[in-house]
Design an enzyme around this catalytic site. Structure first.
Site, PDB file in Angstrom:
ATOM      1  N   GLU A 149     -12.313  -2.328  13.359  1.00  0.00           N
ATOM      2  CA  GLU A 149     -10.996  -2.059  13.953  1.00  0.00           C
ATOM      3  C   GLU A 149     -10.497  -0.691  13.476  1.00  0.00           C
ATOM      4  O   GLU A 149     -10.848  -0.223  12.402  1.00  0.00           O
ATOM      5  CB  GLU A 149     -10.010  -3.162  13.583  1.00  0.00           C
ATOM      6  CG  GLU A 149      -9.873  -3.451  12.088  1.00  0.00           C
ATOM      7  CD  GLU A 149      -8.991  -2.480  11.347  1.00  0.00           C
ATOM      8  OE1 GLU A 149      -8.160  -1.826  12.000  1.00  0.00           O
ATOM      9  OE2 GLU A 149      -9.150  -2.370  10.126  1.00  0.00           O
ATOM     10  N   ALA A 250       2.519  16.756   5.771  1.00  0.00           N
ATOM     11  CA  ALA A 250       2.609  16.753   4.310  1.00  0.00           C
ATOM     12  C   ALA A 250       3.627  15.728   3.851  1.00  0.00           C
ATOM     13  O   ALA A 250       4.604  15.434   4.540  1.00  0.00           O
ATOM     14  CB  ALA A 250       3.006  18.135   3.809  1.00  0.00           C
ATOM     15  N   GLY A 251       3.392  15.181   2.668  1.00  0.00           N
ATOM     16  CA  GLY A 251       4.317  14.187   2.127  1.00  0.00           C
ATOM     17  C   GLY A 251       3.933  13.806   0.710  1.00  0.00           C
ATOM     18  O   GLY A 251       3.438  14.637  -0.057  1.00  0.00           O
ATOM     19  N   CYS A 258      -5.546   0.119   3.840  1.00  0.00           N
ATOM     20  CA  CYS A 258      -6.839   0.647   4.297  1.00  0.00           C
ATOM     21  C   CYS A 258      -7.326   1.853   3.488  1.00  0.00           C
ATOM     22  O   CYS A 258      -8.372   1.779   2.842  1.00  0.00           O
ATOM     23  CB  CYS A 258      -6.759   1.006   5.775  1.00  0.00           C
ATOM     24  SG  CYS A 258      -6.587  -0.435   6.852  1.00  0.00           S
ATOM     25  N   LYS A 261      -8.133   1.407  -0.329  1.00  0.00           N
ATOM     26  CA  LYS A 261      -9.239   0.468  -0.508  1.00  0.00           C
ATOM     27  C   LYS A 261     -10.554   1.037   0.013  1.00  0.00           C
ATOM     28  O   LYS A 261     -11.601   0.951  -0.655  1.00  0.00           O
ATOM     29  CB  LYS A 261      -8.902  -0.835   0.230  1.00  0.00           C
ATOM     30  CG  LYS A 261     -10.024  -1.863   0.262  1.00  0.00           C
ATOM     31  CD  LYS A 261      -9.554  -3.156   0.907  1.00  0.00           C
ATOM     32  CE  LYS A 261      -9.293  -3.024   2.378  1.00  0.00           C
ATOM     33  NZ  LYS A 261     -10.539  -2.907   3.190  1.00  0.00           N
TER      34      LYS A 261
END
Length: 445
Positions: A149, A250-251, A258, A261
Site C-alpha cells: 500500500e 521544510a519543517g 511508516c 519504522k
C-alpha cells in the site's frame, strides 16, 4: 469479488472499506473484540476523513461487515488480504509475529482455492515465509502475492481510491489475473512483478521520500545561516521535473507509523546482507536532530526555559489524523520538561491519544488553542492544522504573555508578520522581530 481483510488498522480498514465501495463483498477481521464491536456500532477507531461515511453506506448496502471469526471470513472469501501491523522491534527489525499468526490461522481455515495477499509492509522474503506457514496447515491449494500500500494518513481514502500505481508481486498467472481485475477500477497503472521486487518497492519508496524530507530540512538549516528562504528554494527545485515539488516542505521532520519504522527496517535488511546503508542512516539522524530545532530556537529566544510556560499547538505527527506514533512533539516536550519548563498542549483531534502515551503531571492538556496559548512565554506550532492557520495573529498576540512564536511548520508568511510585535522563528527562513526581517551579515569568501 469476495474478500477477507485481516487487520483493521489504517491499512486494513481503509482498504477493506474502499474495496466494498467498488462493489465487492468485504469482511474485515480483527481479534480485538472491542474494535469490532465499535465498528459494528457504526463508530470508527481512527480519525480519517470520509471513512465513517463510507463504512455506514457500505454496511447498509450489505457489502461490508466486521467480525472476529477469521476462519468464517476465510471460508467465505476468494481473496484474503493480510494487513496486520509489523511494528519495529527494539533493534529496528520488523516484528512479524502478527503476520505469522495470521498465516497459521489462514492455513488452518482454507477450504478451497484462495489468493492470499500480503499488504502489510514486510522485509524482502516475508511473503515466501508466509506461504510456507500456510502450506504447513492448508489442505487446499492457494497462491500468494505481495500488493504493498502507498496511502497517506489523513488522505488515506482518497489515496486508496485514486492510486498513482498498483504493484502486484506474484509468480502465479491466475493470481495476477484476479488481482488485476480487483484493482482495475482504481487505475490502469498496474505493474506485475516478482514478489521480492514488490516487497522492496515499498521500502525503497518510503526511504526515498524520507530522504527528500531530510534533504530539504538540511537545506533549510543552511538557508537560515545564509539568509535564503527555503520555501523559495524548494519552489525553484520542484519546478524541475526530475525532482518534483512533493515532500520538499521544510519543517521539524517526519513521524508517523511508516517512515520511521520502514527506514529502520531497511537499514536492518541491508545490514543482514552485510551492506552498510550509510545514506539512509544519515537520513534518520538528520530527521531525529531536526526536531530539536524548536528547542534551539527557544533557547535563542528565551535563554533558560526553567519556569517558563511554553504553549504547544499540534501533537499529531501530521494534520487530519489522530495518529501520534513517533510524533516530534514527544521528544520536544520531553526535553522541555527535563529543562524545567511548564508545558500547555493542544491538538484538535489527537490530544487524548497523545496523553495516553505521555501522561505527565507537568503537562496541562488544553481543550482549545486559546487555552494553550494564554499566558505562555512562547508558542510552538508543531502540526499544521487548518484551525491554527485560521487563527488571527492579533488573537495570538493577546493570548501570549510575550509575543514569541516558533513556527515549526511554516504556516505563516512574511507579510502576515509585518507590523506585528512578534519575535518569529520559522524553519529555513529569516527571523522576524517586530515585523522586520533580520538580515544576515555579508558573506566573505
Amino acid at each position: 469479488m469476495k474478500l477477507a481483510v485481516i487487520g483493521t488498522g489504517y491499512v486494513g480498514l481503509v482498504s477493506g472499506v474502499c474495496f466494498s465501495e467498488l462493489g465487492n463483498e468485504v469482511i474485515c477481521v480483527d481479534n480485538a473484540t472491542s474494535k469490532i464491536e465499535l465498528l459494528n456500532n457504526g463508530e470508527v477507531p481512527i480519525h480519517e476523513p470520509g471513512l465513517k461515511e463510507l463504512i455506514a453506506s457500505n454496511t447498509e448496502a450489505g457489502r461490508l461487515s466486521f467480525t472476529t471469526d477469521l476462519a468464517a471470513a476465510v471460508n467465505a472469501s476468494e481473496i484474503i488480504i493480510i494487513a496486520v501491523g509489523t511494528p519495529s522491534l527494539p533493534d529496528g527489525k520488523a516484528n512479524l509475529a502478527y503476520i505469522e499468526q495470521a498465516a497459521e490461522e489462514i492455513g488452518r481455515a482454507i477450504n478451497g482455492y484462495k489468493v492470499v495477499v500480503v499488504k502489510s509492509t514486510v522485509p524482502v522474503g516475508t511473503n515466501e515465509k508466509v506461504a510456507a506457514i500456510i502450506r504447513n496447515y492448508a489442505t487446499e491449494s492457494f497462491d500468494f502475492a505481495s500488493v504493498p500500500e502507498f496511502l497517506r494518513e489523513g488522505t488515506a481514502v482518497k489515496d486508496t481510491l485514486n492510486p498513482d500505481r498498483i504493484i502486484i508481486g506474484t509468480e502465479s498467472e491466475r493470481a495476477a489475473e484476479m488481482l488485476t481485475a480487483l484493482h482495475r477500477p482504481l487505475t490502469d497503472q498496474i505493474t506485475i512483478t516478482d514478489v521480492r521486487s514488490s516487497e522492496m518497492i515499498k521500502y525503497a519508496s518510503n526511504a526515498f521520500l524520507a530522504t527528500k524530507i531530510s534533504f530539504i530540512n538540511e537545506i533549510a538549516n543552511i538557508c537560515e545561516k545564509v539568509g535564503a528562504d527555503v520555501e523559495e528554494v524548494a519552489k525553484g527545485m520542484g519546478m524541475d521535473r526530475r525532482i518534483g515539488s512533493s515532500f520538499l516542505k521544510a519543517g521539524i521532520g517526519y513521524g508517523g507509523s511508516c517512515f520511521p519504522k520502514d527506514t529502520q527496517a531497511l537499514i536492518q535488511i541491508a545490514g543482514q546482507m552485510d551492506y552498510d546503508f550509510k545514506l539512509l542512516k544519515s537520513v534518520v539522524e538528520v530527521n531525529r536532530d531536526q526536531r530539536f530545532n524548536v528547542i534551539r530556537k527557544l533557547d535563542e529566544l528565551l535563554g533558560d526555559v526553567t519556569g517558563r510556560t511554553i504553549g504547544i499547538w499540534g501533537l499529531a505527527f501530521k494534520p487530519e489524523t489522530d495518529d501520534v506514533r513517533d510524533a516530534p512533539a514527544f521528544e520536544i516536550m520531553e526535553t522541555l520538561l527535563e529543562r524545567g519548563a511548564l508545558v500547555k498542549a493542544y491538538d484538535p483531534i489527537a490530544s487524548s491519544n497523545f496523553e495516553k502515551a505521555f501522561d505527565r503531571s507537568e503537562v496541562e492538556y488544553c481543550t482549545s488553542a486559546q487555552e494553550a496559548a494564554e499566558g505562555a512565554d512562547a508558542l510552538c506550532i508543531l502540526t499544521e492544522w487548518k484551525e491554527f492557520i485560521n487563527i488571527p495573529l492579533s488573537d495570538i498576540q493577546k493570548w501570549l504573555k510575550t509575543p514569541n512564536l516558533i513556527d515549526g511548520r511554516n504556516i505563516y508568511r512574511e507579510e502576515d508578520l509585518e507590523e506585528t510585535p512578534f519575535a518569529y522563528y520559522s524553519i529555513g527562513r529569516p527571523k522576524m522581530n517586530n515585523g522586520v526581517k533580520e538580515t544576515n551579515p555579508i558573506l566573505s569568501f
